[in-house]
Scaffold this motif. Structure first.
Motif, PDB file in Angstrom:
ATOM      1  N   ARG A  85       0.920  -1.124  -0.028  1.00  0.00           N
ATOM      2  CA  ARG A  85       0.056   0.002   0.055  1.00  0.00           C
ATOM      3  C   ARG A  85       0.731   1.285  -0.024  1.00  0.00           C
ATOM      4  O   ARG A  85       1.782   1.164   0.735  1.00  0.00           O
ATOM      5  CB  ARG A  85      -0.751  -0.036   1.268  1.00  0.00           C
ATOM      6  CG  ARG A  85      -1.880   1.136   1.379  1.00  0.00           C
ATOM      7  CD  ARG A  85      -2.752   1.124   2.386  1.00  0.00           C
ATOM      8  NE  ARG A  85      -2.291   1.714   3.719  1.00  0.00           N
ATOM      9  CZ  ARG A  85      -2.454   0.904   4.838  1.00  0.00           C
ATOM     10  NH1 ARG A  85      -2.537  -0.081   4.841  1.00  0.00           N
ATOM     11  NH2 ARG A  85      -1.850   1.765   5.823  1.00  0.00           N
ATOM     12  N   GLU A  99      -3.123   0.695  -3.887  1.00  0.00           N
ATOM     13  CA  GLU A  99      -2.807  -0.806  -3.588  1.00  0.00           C
ATOM     14  C   GLU A  99      -2.318  -1.475  -4.831  1.00  0.00           C
ATOM     15  O   GLU A  99      -2.605  -1.401  -5.738  1.00  0.00           O
ATOM     16  CB  GLU A  99      -4.078  -1.416  -3.298  1.00  0.00           C
ATOM     17  CG  GLU A  99      -4.828  -1.056  -1.638  1.00  0.00           C
ATOM     18  CD  GLU A  99      -5.826  -1.594  -1.211  1.00  0.00           C
ATOM     19  OE1 GLU A  99      -6.784  -2.201  -2.089  1.00  0.00           O
ATOM     20  OE2 GLU A  99      -6.034  -1.721   0.039  1.00  0.00           O
ATOM     21  N   SER A 130      -4.119   7.585   5.007  1.00  0.00           N
ATOM     22  CA  SER A 130      -5.427   6.579   5.115  1.00  0.00           C
ATOM     23  C   SER A 130      -6.120   7.178   6.517  1.00  0.00           C
ATOM     24  O   SER A 130      -7.550   6.684   6.756  1.00  0.00           O
ATOM     25  CB  SER A 130      -4.470   5.231   5.571  1.00  0.00           C
ATOM     26  OG  SER A 130      -3.675   5.364   6.390  1.00  0.00           O
TER      27      SER A 130
END
Length: 241
Positions: A85, A99, A130
């Motif tokens: 990631r 990803e 994130s």
């Protein structure tokens, strides 16, 4: 419409274009091979493989291609793919999660960093982008399979958190650790699925004006076009002004 929904809709429609077909098949084949290598080669015993095969069928991938991808998992036993990631910020400070599934971390990192830099963005460390997202289970079903009312009832009865009907597909959202349990319940009524994936859904969206949206779209598409990239998520919201 949220950035997640809009970007997902754009990807969904673009995915049907012939020029994208071979690249999509390549990514799907890789996922099938990795899923078969890591688990049982029987889709009924391997949820990840079952989902990958269903996604391939939804993309009209020929049966021979699917069977070859499963067989390839035994032939290429020396090739190890890693799930990686990457996080960063693109044009107009949009948060992006990439990803990848790769057999060469250095190549992938170099390519992705280059795409970010060329767009005027920057690749960050794990966690830098994130925190702008929630990881959720997302199950997508073609609207031809079931009506809006039926899927909403079925989704809630199956334990899903949310069910959203878009222009041409339904999106069932659930806790990521419940995705395969809920999918099993949906499978009692629904045969064909577009995809079953753990996705990053933005908590808040960044508005990008219409005159800037083309630049942002090009950036996201360039990321998606990279052979090692499997999925791209962003909190972009396309404006109308």
């Amino acid at each position: 419409m949220s950035g997640h929904s809009k970007w997902a809709s754009i990807k969904h429609s673009k995915g049907k274009a012939d020029k994208q077909r071979s690249k999509i098949f390549s990514k799907l084949s890789k996922e099938i091979s990795v899923a078969a290598k890591l688990g049982d080669k029987d889709p009924d015993m391997n949820p990840r493989l079952r989902s990958a095969i269903q996604a391939a069928k939804s993309a009209n991938m020929p049966k021979d291609n699917i069977e070859r991808a499963v067989a390839k998992s035994s032939i290429n036993s020396e090739t190890n793919y890693e799930n990686l990631r990457y996080e960063g910020f693109g044009p107009d400070k949009i948060a992006v999660i990439v990803e990848a599934l790769t057999d060469n971390k250095n190549r992938t990192a170099s390519n992705i960093r280059s795409i970010f830099v060329k767009s005027g963005g920057s690749l960050g460390t794990q966690g830098s982008a994130s925190h702008n997202f929630n990881q959720m289970g997302i199950i997508k079903i073609d609207k031809k399979e079931i009506s809006d009312e039926q899927i909403f009832e079925l989704a809630i009865d199956s334990g899903a958190n949310e069910c959203i009907s878009h222009d041409d597909y339904h999106e069932v959202q659930c806790a990521m650790n419940e995705i395969y349990n809920i999918k099993k319940k949906l499978e009692k009524i629904i045969v064909n699925f577009i995809s079953t994936e753990i996705e990053w859904v933005p908590l808040n969206n960044v508005n990008v004006s219409k005159d800037r949206s083309e630049t942002a779209l090009e950036f996201l598409e360039t990321l998606e076009d990279d052979d090692d990239v499997q999925s791209v998520y962003s909190n972009i919201n396309f404006g109308n002004n």
